[in-house]
Design an enzyme around this catalytic site. Structure first.
Site, PDB file in Angstrom:
ATOM      1  N   LYS A  42      53.421  34.832  40.071  1.00  0.00           N
ATOM      2  CA  LYS A  42      53.330  36.289  40.172  1.00  0.00           C
ATOM      3  C   LYS A  42      54.299  36.808  41.160  1.00  0.00           C
ATOM      4  O   LYS A  42      54.773  37.841  41.446  1.00  0.00           O
ATOM      5  CB  LYS A  42      51.792  36.860  40.743  1.00  0.00           C
ATOM      6  N   TYR A  50      43.934  29.975  42.591  1.00  0.00           N
ATOM      7  CA  TYR A  50      44.996  30.565  41.913  1.00  0.00           C
ATOM      8  C   TYR A  50      46.192  29.737  41.398  1.00  0.00           C
ATOM      9  O   TYR A  50      47.136  30.157  40.628  1.00  0.00           O
ATOM     10  CB  TYR A  50      45.270  32.075  42.559  1.00  0.00           C
TER      11      TYR A  50
HETATM   12  N1  LIG Z   1      41.450  40.013  36.454  1.00  0.00           N
HETATM   13  C1  LIG Z   1      41.872  40.136  37.459  1.00  0.00           C
HETATM   14  O1  LIG Z   1      41.338  39.702  38.420  1.00  0.00           O
HETATM   15  C2  LIG Z   1      43.362  40.523  37.592  1.00  0.00           C
HETATM   16  C3  LIG Z   1      43.760  40.686  38.935  1.00  0.00           C
HETATM   17  C4  LIG Z   1      45.016  41.040  39.340  1.00  0.00           C
HETATM   18  C5  LIG Z   1      46.127  40.940  38.127  1.00  0.00           C
HETATM   19  N2  LIG Z   1      45.728  40.438  36.990  1.00  0.00           N
HETATM   20  C6  LIG Z   1      46.493  40.463  36.141  1.00  0.00           C
HETATM   21  O2  LIG Z   1      46.342  41.344  34.987  1.00  0.00           O
HETATM   22  C7  LIG Z   1      46.825  41.312  33.620  1.00  0.00           C
HETATM   23  C8  LIG Z   1      45.944  41.392  32.583  1.00  0.00           C
HETATM   24  O3  LIG Z   1      44.861  40.513  32.562  1.00  0.00           O
HETATM   25  P1  LIG Z   1      43.381  40.919  32.700  1.00  0.00           P
HETATM   26  O4  LIG Z   1      42.688  40.492  33.819  1.00  0.00           O
HETATM   27  O5  LIG Z   1      43.158  42.183  32.095  1.00  0.00           O
HETATM   28  O6  LIG Z   1      42.778  39.987  31.424  1.00  0.00           O
HETATM   29  P2  LIG Z   1      42.657  40.155  29.885  1.00  0.00           P
HETATM   30  O7  LIG Z   1      42.466  38.807  29.386  1.00  0.00           O
HETATM   31  O8  LIG Z   1      41.825  41.167  29.393  1.00  0.00           O
HETATM   32  O9  LIG Z   1      44.334  40.213  29.651  1.00  0.00           O
HETATM   33  C9  LIG Z   1      45.166  39.028  29.545  1.00  0.00           C
HETATM   34  C10 LIG Z   1      46.201  39.598  28.308  1.00  0.00           C
HETATM   35  O10 LIG Z   1      47.084  38.615  28.083  1.00  0.00           O
HETATM   36  C11 LIG Z   1      47.346  38.635  26.775  1.00  0.00           C
HETATM   37  N3  LIG Z   1      48.155  37.283  26.480  1.00  0.00           N
HETATM   38  C12 LIG Z   1      48.033  36.079  26.943  1.00  0.00           C
HETATM   39  N4  LIG Z   1      49.185  35.411  26.376  1.00  0.00           N
HETATM   40  C13 LIG Z   1      49.619  36.254  25.441  1.00  0.00           C
HETATM   41  C14 LIG Z   1      50.984  36.203  24.711  1.00  0.00           C
HETATM   42  N5  LIG Z   1      51.375  34.671  24.498  1.00  0.00           N
HETATM   43  N6  LIG Z   1      51.488  37.081  24.289  1.00  0.00           N
HETATM   44  C15 LIG Z   1      50.831  38.233  24.302  1.00  0.00           C
HETATM   45  N7  LIG Z   1      49.834  38.494  25.079  1.00  0.00           N
HETATM   46  C16 LIG Z   1      49.170  37.528  25.713  1.00  0.00           C
HETATM   47  C17 LIG Z   1      45.859  38.573  26.195  1.00  0.00           C
HETATM   48  O11 LIG Z   1      46.038  38.490  24.915  1.00  0.00           O
HETATM   49  C18 LIG Z   1      45.238  39.550  26.937  1.00  0.00           C
HETATM   50  O12 LIG Z   1      45.320  40.729  26.184  1.00  0.00           O
HETATM   51  C19 LIG Z   1      47.332  39.895  33.993  1.00  0.00           C
HETATM   52  O13 LIG Z   1      48.697  39.856  34.175  1.00  0.00           O
HETATM   53  C20 LIG Z   1      47.099  39.413  35.181  1.00  0.00           C
HETATM   54  O14 LIG Z   1      47.170  38.204  35.797  1.00  0.00           O
HETATM   55  C21 LIG Z   1      44.306  40.434  36.737  1.00  0.00           C
END
Ligand SMILES: NC(=O)c1ccc[n+]([C@@H]2O[C@H](COP(=O)([O-])OP(=O)(O)OC[C@H]3O[C@@H](n4cnc5c(N)ncnc54)[C@H](O)[C@@H]3O)[C@@H](O)[C@H]2O)c1
Length: 351
Positions: free
Chosen positions: A259, A252
């Site tokens: 985060k 990570y």
């Molecule tokens: N997937 C997991 O296991 C997990 C767990 C905990 C937290 N998260 C967090 O959840 C959030 C969403 O991620 P996800 O897992 O749904 O993946 P995802 O890839 O579906 O979503 C990530 C989003 O970030 C956007 N993004 C990236 N760069 C950008 C920019 N410059 N401008 C605007 N948007 C931008 C992408 O377009 C995308 O829509 C993130 O903050 C991620 O760290 C994910």
């Protein structure tokens, strides 16, 4: 079959149920007769030459069921596979009778596709009656996000790359113009360049660090700044975080540092905006197989560990995250703020 457009006509001859509530539609293409029937409680069927090929039963109403079945019919005539009902259900807005967020207006940032956590949130908020503004990263992302925005009946759909100056301001200007207020905003984005994310924290370049912090943390602070003038008592801001902020989670790396800063920003902003009645939360889901997660090496091992170690012995879904987030936007949660809420089957309490 060809990819010609289907011309749906309502079928006057269909014997409808009591109260004439079931509506039927027919389209003929070549030698094929396609029929859709939809009931007001969101159930419907698609038949081709008398044979049922699709059934939906979880749409929120007749209109949504019809849209779903029309979409499946279009795929069918283009020769594309017709998804199973179960697959489709996972991307549909669930049917919820109590519209607990009716009249509320919210912004959802971070839908990339139907696996996105932001999409899980959008579905839950919409199912509870909220109106949503939705953004997409760029033209390439637009074709995946637009159909989902249509499913949400989103009145505002705009591009937002947080690294492009002025785009976030433009989104808030449009919200101000159309709604004049905002009840909640979901920030569900993160980004780190590959060499920064996949290397050791101790080796990270200044540029990699700044980009990671900029997109994954500062943009939430900026969003809160732009949302504040549109928010009154009872409004809520959300961002997505992960357990790797608190503990060292293999692979990570620098995102854990970002985060941790994000969760701290949530607490400071919650303290600053709390007197105005604005609540602020970080939501911390367990691992989910999304596009963003595909940048993390050995992610499958993380999923396996999450499932076996969590007291609930279960992985979470984007729908689990969505409903918990929607709850925090409701007045019932009015005295909860500054939280990092774990939606991880209890994983974080285990050693
Ligand atoms: N997937 C997991 O296991 C997990 C767990 C905990 C937290 N998260 C967090 O959840 C959030 C969403 O991620 P996800 O897992 O749904 O993946 P995802 O890839 O579906 O979503 C990530 C989003 O970030 C956007 N993004 C990236 N760069 C950008 C920019 N410059 N401008 C605007 N948007 C931008 C992408 O377009 C995308 O829509 C993130 O903050 C991620 O760290 C994910």
């Amino acid at each position: 079959m060809t990819s010609a457009k289907l011309d749906w006509k309502s079928d006057e001859d269909l014997a409808v149920g009591k109260g004439a509530t079931v509506q039927a539609f027919v389209a003929v293409l070549g030698g094929d007769k396609l029929e859709i029937d939809v009931a007001p409680w969101g159930e419907g069927h698609l038949k081709v030459n008398g044979r049922e090929i699709a059934h939906v039963d979880a749409a929120k109403d007749r209109r949504q069921a019809f849209r779903e079945l029309k979409r499946i019919a279009d795929r069918y005539i283009e020769g594309q596979p017709v998804e199973s009902e179960r697959q489709r259900k996972s991307s549909m807005i669930p049917a919820v009778k109590a519209k607990l967020l009716e009249g509320k207006k919210g912004l959802i940032v971070g839908i990339a596709n139907e696996n996105s956590i932001a999409w899980g949130c959008a579905k839950a908020f919409r199912a509870l009656g909220a109106d949503l503004a939705v953004t997409y990263l760029n033209e390439k992302a637009k074709k995946y996000v637009e159909p989902l925005a249509r499913e949400l009946d989103a009145p505002i759909v705009m591009p937002l790359d947080v690294r492009v100056p002025g785009q976030m301001e433009a989104v808030f200007a449009q919200i101000s113009k159309v709604w004049g207020k905002l009840d909640f905003a979901v920030h569900s984005i993160a980004f780190s360049p590959k060499d920064a994310l996949q290397g050791r924290v101790v080796d990270v370049s200044r540029e990699g660090f700044l980009t990671t912090m900029d997109v994954s943390c500062w943009t939430f602070i900026r969003m809160a700044h732009l949302a504040e003038p549109l928010m009154r008592r009872g409004r809520t801001l959300f961002t997505m975080t992960y357990y790797g902020s608190q503990m060292v989670v293999k692979n990570y790396n620098i995102m854990g540092v970002a985060k941790a800063a994000l969760e701290s920003a949530v607490r400071y902003i919650a303290a600053e905006l709390g007197p105005k009645g604005i609540r602020v939360h970080a939501i911390s889901p367990g691992p989910l197989a999304t596009r963003a997660a595909s940048g993390i090496p050995e992610f499958d091992a993380l999923l396996d560990k999450a499932k076996s170690k969590a007291p609930a012995r279960s992985l979470v879904s984007i729908d689990d995250v969505g409903v918990a987030t929607a709850f925090l936007a409701h007045d019932a949660a009015r005295l909860i703020t500054g939280e990092t809420l774990y939606i991880d089957g209890g994983y974080h309490i285990m050693d």
